[in-house]
Design an enzyme around this catalytic site. Structure first.
Site, PDB file in Angstrom:
ATOM      1  CB  CYS A   1      -0.897   0.015   1.246  1.00  0.00           C
ATOM      2  SG  CYS A   1      -1.942  -1.445   1.413  1.00  0.00           S
TER       3      CYS A   1
ATOM      4  CG  LEU B   1      -2.353  -4.427  -3.870  1.00  0.00           C
ATOM      5  CD1 LEU B   1      -3.093  -4.295  -5.199  1.00  0.00           C
ATOM      6  CD2 LEU B   1      -0.905  -4.822  -4.123  1.00  0.00           C
TER       7      LEU B   1
ATOM      8  CG  ASN C   1       3.430  -0.574   2.436  1.00  0.00           C
ATOM      9  OD1 ASN C   1       2.816  -1.513   1.940  1.00  0.00           O
ATOM     10  ND2 ASN C   1       4.548  -0.095   1.918  1.00  0.00           N
TER      11      ASN C   1
ATOM     12  CB  THR D   1      24.507  -1.647  -9.953  1.00  0.00           C
ATOM     13  OG1 THR D   1      24.200  -2.989 -10.311  1.00  0.00           O
ATOM     14  CG2 THR D   1      24.256  -1.437  -8.472  1.00  0.00           C
TER      15      THR D   1
ATOM     16  NE  ARG E   1      25.329  -0.097 -15.664  1.00  0.00           N
ATOM     17  CZ  ARG E   1      26.610  -0.378 -15.457  1.00  0.00           C
ATOM     18  NH1 ARG E   1      26.956  -1.495 -14.847  1.00  0.00           N
ATOM     19  NH2 ARG E   1      27.548   0.465 -15.876  1.00  0.00           N
TER      20      ARG E   1
END
Length: 562
Positions: free
Chosen positions: A2, A50, A75, A337, A340
């Site tokens: 959430c 959610l 959450n 990183t 990516r």
């Protein structure tokens, strides 16, 4: 999963701030609530939901009849909520897992409440009777939480920093926005005008300590001793238990599958347990990569072996390049990183949301940090140095891999589950003798691999497959994703900009055009917030200035991937 948001002591009309709360709407696509706090008209909560557990109830801020003075926004998922209710005789009003926080707080106070939670969480707890505000976050920061605070007592909180950057308040200098530290809680006194003052911040759990909630775990006490057979059996038991407890969901479960060791173990164990629990659907697995990428080929083998409903998302460098700016906005970082690796994860999460009905997504994050899986561990000067590096990486997960995993899935309204970061599993592995955990026979994560030898869980070739970074394995060894990205960005940053980079960006100055571009995009979205990243992720004990394992002098791909 959430999105939570709260303000305490705002000088402005609260309705002005609603637009800030809406900047994290992607975290909870099922429902939204904005609610003032009774008696404190300049305090409010915002919540994007959610629904994964108790879809009928569970809207937040969570309040129950027994404790009308408590307001909770959280959450996460509390995997042991039923066990806690049973052990302490709590009588919950709803089936939602987060209600147990209210009962624990009332019985034991904030520190023990947090320590007894087996799960991933970020919470904001308001006690109007004692005039207190508490905030806290799970051990590894799997669930994010940011705070904005000012000298005059204004406090704003949000799951993502972007929900705080546009908030205005009467102040002489810009307010800092920083993360709530994982494994810590902070206590504030609340005044009648809604302003707060920090009382204390304290750690409630460190990753090297056994979790207090183990007393409620159905697994019980493990066999003691450090002989190899006992250790390997305990690792298997703890890992399977970690996956099993995370099956708690009323939405369909899926799993990311790169074809590497970690995600393959998660997917295979998930398939095994799903059959035992007789889930009414087949587990879906998802991989992403170009047609000839090592990951796609390996994931295909694993999916066929375990019998999952497998989905492949085709990845092209062009599509990845187009996604970079949006990915950086969701990540709120410019770490090389992380950006990516996030592009592929962001695109596969987008596919899951649009093309499947899986919502709860398992993943293999945390295994490399826990079991010394990075290639550079081969260069560690001693087992003790390796063990210390592993702990450092675990404590910084919230800045890198865990951040990536949360933001890329949350961007598409998915719930992430990471069994390798189970508190009992991590505490056990970190407690093992240093020399048991180091790479052996030229193979990293040897102990983890050896623990699942002869278990027929995944193919042997996958069990012993060499470590390949997610951002590398998406494309062929001949030309990595990061090389395609660097070539594309070569003309987007000029040499003059690079020469002036240390002056333009004195904190974490970029050393490559790729890094410069990431930083440029970040500064456009979040100007002046470079301190959110304390340092770049880079391998230790090497001279490499690039985070990709493929740049290391001692990197050698598996023969079949060459």
């Amino acid at each position: 999963m959430c999105g939570i948001w709260a303000l305490f002591g705002s000088d402005e009309c609260l309705s002005v701030h609603v637009t800030s709360a809406m900047r994290i709407a992607h975290r909870g696509p099922d429902a939204f609530r904005f609610e003032n706090v009774n008696g404190f008209t300049n305090c409010c909560f915002g919540f994007h939901r959610l629904a994964v557990v108790d879809q009928l109830h569970g809207m937040q801020p969570l309040r129950i009849n027994k404790f009308p003075f408590l307001w909770l926004c959280y959450n996460g998922e509390i995997y042991n909520h039923l066990a806690l209710n049973k052990k302490f005789g709590f009588k919950p009003q709803m089936a939602v897992d987060g209600e147990v926080l209210l009962h624990l707080y009332d019985r034991f106070g904030i520190k023990k409440m947090a320590a007894l939670l087996d799960g991933v969480f970020a919470f904001i707890l308001l006690d109007t009777e004692k005039k207190k505000v508490f905030v806290g976050r799970d051990t590894y920061g799997v669930k994010p939480l940011f705070k904005l605070s000012t000298d005059d007592g204004f406090l704003a909180l949000c799951s993502e920093a972007k929900g705080l950057t546009e908030i205005t308040h009467a102040m002489t200098s810009p307010a800092s926005i920083e993360q709530v530290l994982p494994g810590h809680f902070e206590e504030f006194d609340l005044k009648q005008n809604g302003k707060v003052s920090s009382v204390q911040m304290e750690e409630f759990h460190c990753c090297t300590d056994g979790p207090e909630h183990a007393v409620c775990d159905s697994l019980g006490t493990l066999p003691s001793g450090f002989d190899e057979d006992t250790v390997k059996s305990n690792i298997r038991t703890l890992f399977e238990n970690a996956v099993k407890k995370r099956l708690m969901a009323q939405r369909r479960i899926g799993c990311l599958l790169s074809g590497g060791l970690d995600s393959s173990l998660v997917a295979a164990t998930l398939m095994k347990l799903a059959k035992e629990e007789t889930l009414p659907y087949k587990i879906q697995t998802f991989s992403i990569g170009s047609e000839d990428s090592p990951d796609i080929l390996a994931a295909r083998k694993v999916a066929a072996y375990i019998g999952s409903e497998h989905h492949e998302v085709n990845f092209s460098a062009e599509e990845g390049i187009r996604a970079v700016e949006e990915v950086i906005f969701h990540l709120e970082t410019y770490d090389i990183t992380t950006v990516r690796a996030s592009v592929g994860m962001f695109l596969v999460a987008k596919y899951i949301r649009e093309k499947s009905d899986s919502v709860v997504i398992f993943s293999g994050e945390g295994a490399d940090e826990l079991t010394q899986g990075y290639i550079y561990f081969h260069k560690a000067p001693s087992p003790r140095a390796s063990a210390e590096e592993s702990i450092r990486l675990m404590k910084e997960l919230y800045l890198f891999d865990v951040l990536r995993a949360d933001r890329t899935t949350a961007a598409h309204g998915l719930e992430l589950r990471v069994p390798f970061l189970d508190h009992r599993l991590t505490a056990y592995v970190l407690s093992l003798p240093d020399d048991m955990k180091v790479p052996k026979h030229g193979v990293e994560k040897h102990l983890l691999r050896d623990s699942f030898r002869d278990q027929d869980l995944i193919p042997d070739e996958i069990l012993w497959r060499r470590k390949e970074a997610f951002s590398d394995g998406m494309m062929s060894v001949k030309k990595s994703w990061y090389v395609c990205l660097q070539e594309h960005l070569e003309d987007m940053v000029n040499d003059d900009q690079m020469e002036k980079a240390p002056q333009t960006f004195p904190h974490n100055p970029p050393h490559t055009k790729e890094a410069f571009y990431f930083r440029q995009v970040f500064e456009q979205r979040f100007p002046g917030r470079s301190q959110w990243l304390p340092h770049y992720w880079l391998p230790r004990w090497t001279q490499s200035s690039d985070p990709s394992a493929r740049t290391l002098a001692f990197y050698t791909p598996d023969k079949e991937e060459q």
